[in-house]
Design an enzyme around this catalytic site. Structure first.
Site, mmCIF file in Angstrom:
data_model
loop_
_atom_site.group_PDB
_atom_site.id
_atom_site.type_symbol
_atom_site.label_atom_id
_atom_site.label_comp_id
_atom_site.label_asym_id
_atom_site.label_seq_id
_atom_site.Cartn_x
_atom_site.Cartn_y
_atom_site.Cartn_z
ATOM 1 N N ASP A 9 0.869 -1.173 0.000
ATOM 2 C CA ASP A 9 0.000 0.000 0.000
ATOM 3 C C ASP A 9 0.908 1.225 0.000
ATOM 4 O OD1 ASP A 9 -2.242 1.771 0.717
ATOM 5 O OD2 ASP A 9 -1.317 1.769 2.718
ATOM 6 N N ASP A 11 -0.219 5.156 0.857
ATOM 7 C CA ASP A 11 -0.466 6.191 1.869
ATOM 8 C C ASP A 11 -0.572 5.595 3.263
ATOM 9 O OD1 ASP A 11 -2.380 7.542 -0.708
ATOM 10 O OD2 ASP A 11 -0.618 8.543 0.128
HETATM 11 C C1 XBP Z 1 -5.263 6.251 0.812
HETATM 12 C C2 XBP Z 1 -6.456 6.905 0.247
HETATM 13 C C3 XBP Z 1 -6.267 7.958 -0.818
HETATM 14 C C4 XBP Z 1 -5.523 9.160 -0.250
HETATM 15 C C5 XBP Z 1 -5.743 10.395 -1.099
HETATM 16 O O1 XBP Z 1 -4.770 5.402 -0.196
HETATM 17 O O2 XBP Z 1 -7.563 6.570 0.633
HETATM 18 O O3 XBP Z 1 -7.568 8.351 -1.214
HETATM 19 O O4 XBP Z 1 -6.059 9.453 1.043
HETATM 20 O O5 XBP Z 1 -5.357 10.128 -2.434
HETATM 21 P P1 XBP Z 1 -3.921 4.054 0.187
HETATM 22 P P2 XBP Z 1 -6.344 10.522 -3.635
HETATM 23 O O6 XBP Z 1 -3.804 3.955 1.694
HETATM 24 O O7 XBP Z 1 -4.716 2.903 -0.414
HETATM 25 O O8 XBP Z 1 -2.574 4.253 -0.468
HETATM 26 O O9 XBP Z 1 -6.849 11.909 -3.358
HETATM 27 O O10 XBP Z 1 -5.496 10.429 -4.884
HETATM 28 O O11 XBP Z 1 -7.437 9.492 -3.587
HETATM 29 MG MG MG Z 2 -2.930 3.226 3.317
#
Ligand code: XBP
Ligand code: MG
Length: 257
Positions: A9, A11
């Site tokens: 993953d 973020d």
């Molecule tokens: C985390 C999310 C993303 C980010 C924002 O993604 O839910 O939506 O918060 O990015 P992950 P965007 O943990 O799956 O990496 O605005 O591009 O959606």
């Molecule tokens: Mg994440």
């Protein structure tokens, strides 16, 4: 089955991008558009239950003004806000303001050097992945990953398993041949529904989440001199996470209680 790939993953897992990254970029985009929306760190933590930046903004709008949120051009506004947010986010990340979490670089290169394949399965926008990998790992970084599943690649975002299933298809691997790395409950549910054993490295936003059926639930991957702590394969664990530790947990789990 033999583990052949690690799927990360982005973020909250590769880097702490939410509170001081995406959230700040969202707020800048709102101000830039003349909106009085402002997400403080605590409120943003609640909003993270909604995966996807566009979905998150629409959820917020529907919460504060359900009538306005149904305007014919509401999705157009959301898309414009999201594009602007991602511009601000990319500028922040490209400036070097975001670092990889402890141990991430070490595990990525150990995996590469020992012949394990690497993939990404994330909800965030593909361009956000690219700028993060380039700014933290340089040109070599973006090439470490054989497959990057991101954002709108699939119809349903986490906690749906779609993005992990998409990555498995691209890698032509079975779930039991992979290990997923996640930071949040939606991410764990996504990977587990896809049948993939999952290592959780929680963070400030997710440390109180419940992580059923995780292979390990840790406060990070650790570094020599700064061990991770948590539970792994059902037992308290502290140390530095590497390939051998992960393979040991998989072995212990398959051996059963
Ligand atoms: C985390 C999310 C993303 C980010 C924002 O993604 O839910 O939506 O918060 O990015 P992950 P965007 O943990 O799956 O990496 O605005 O591009 O959606
Ligand atoms: Mg994440």
């Amino acid at each position: 089955m033999t583990i052949k790939a690690l799927i990360f993953d982005v973020d909250g897992t590769l880097a702490e991008t939410e509170r001081d990254g995406h959230r700040v970029a969202f707020n800048r985009a709102f101000a830039d558009a003349g909106l009085d929306w402002h997400w403080d760190p605590e409120h943003y933590g609640d909003l993270l239950a909604v995966t996807g930046g566009k979905e998150r903004m629409l959820h917020h709008w529907q919460t504060i003004d359900p009538i306005e949120a149904q305007r014919p051009d509401s999705l157009g506004l959301i898309n414009r806000l999201h594009q602007q947010k991602n511009c601000f986010y990319s500028q922040m990340v490209a400036s070097g303001s975001v670092a990889l979490r402890a141990g991430v670089r070490r595990v990525l290169f150990e995996a590469r050097d020992r012949g394990y394949r690497l993939g990404v399965a994330t909800t965030t926008t593909p361009a956000n992945v690219d700028v993060l990998l380039r700014s933290t790992l340089g040109g070599e970084g973006a090439n470490l990953f054989e497959c990057i599943g991101a954002g709108g690649t699939v119809g349903k975002k986490k906690p749906a398993p779609d993005i992990y299933r998409w990555v498995l298809r691209q890698l032509e691997l079975q779930p039991a041949e992979c290990i997923a790395f996640e930071d949040s409950r939606p991410g764990l549910l996504s990977a587990r529904q896809a049948g993939i054993a999952t290592v959780i490295t929680h963070n400030g936003y997710s440390c109180d989440d419940a992580f059923p059926d995780a292979l390990a639930v840790l406060d990070g991957l650790g570094e020599p001199g700064s061990p991770a702590t948590g539970v792994a394969a059902g037992h308290p664990w502290s140390g530095v996470v590497g390939i051998d530790q992960i393979l040991g947990w998989v072995e212990a789990r398959s051996a059963g209680p």
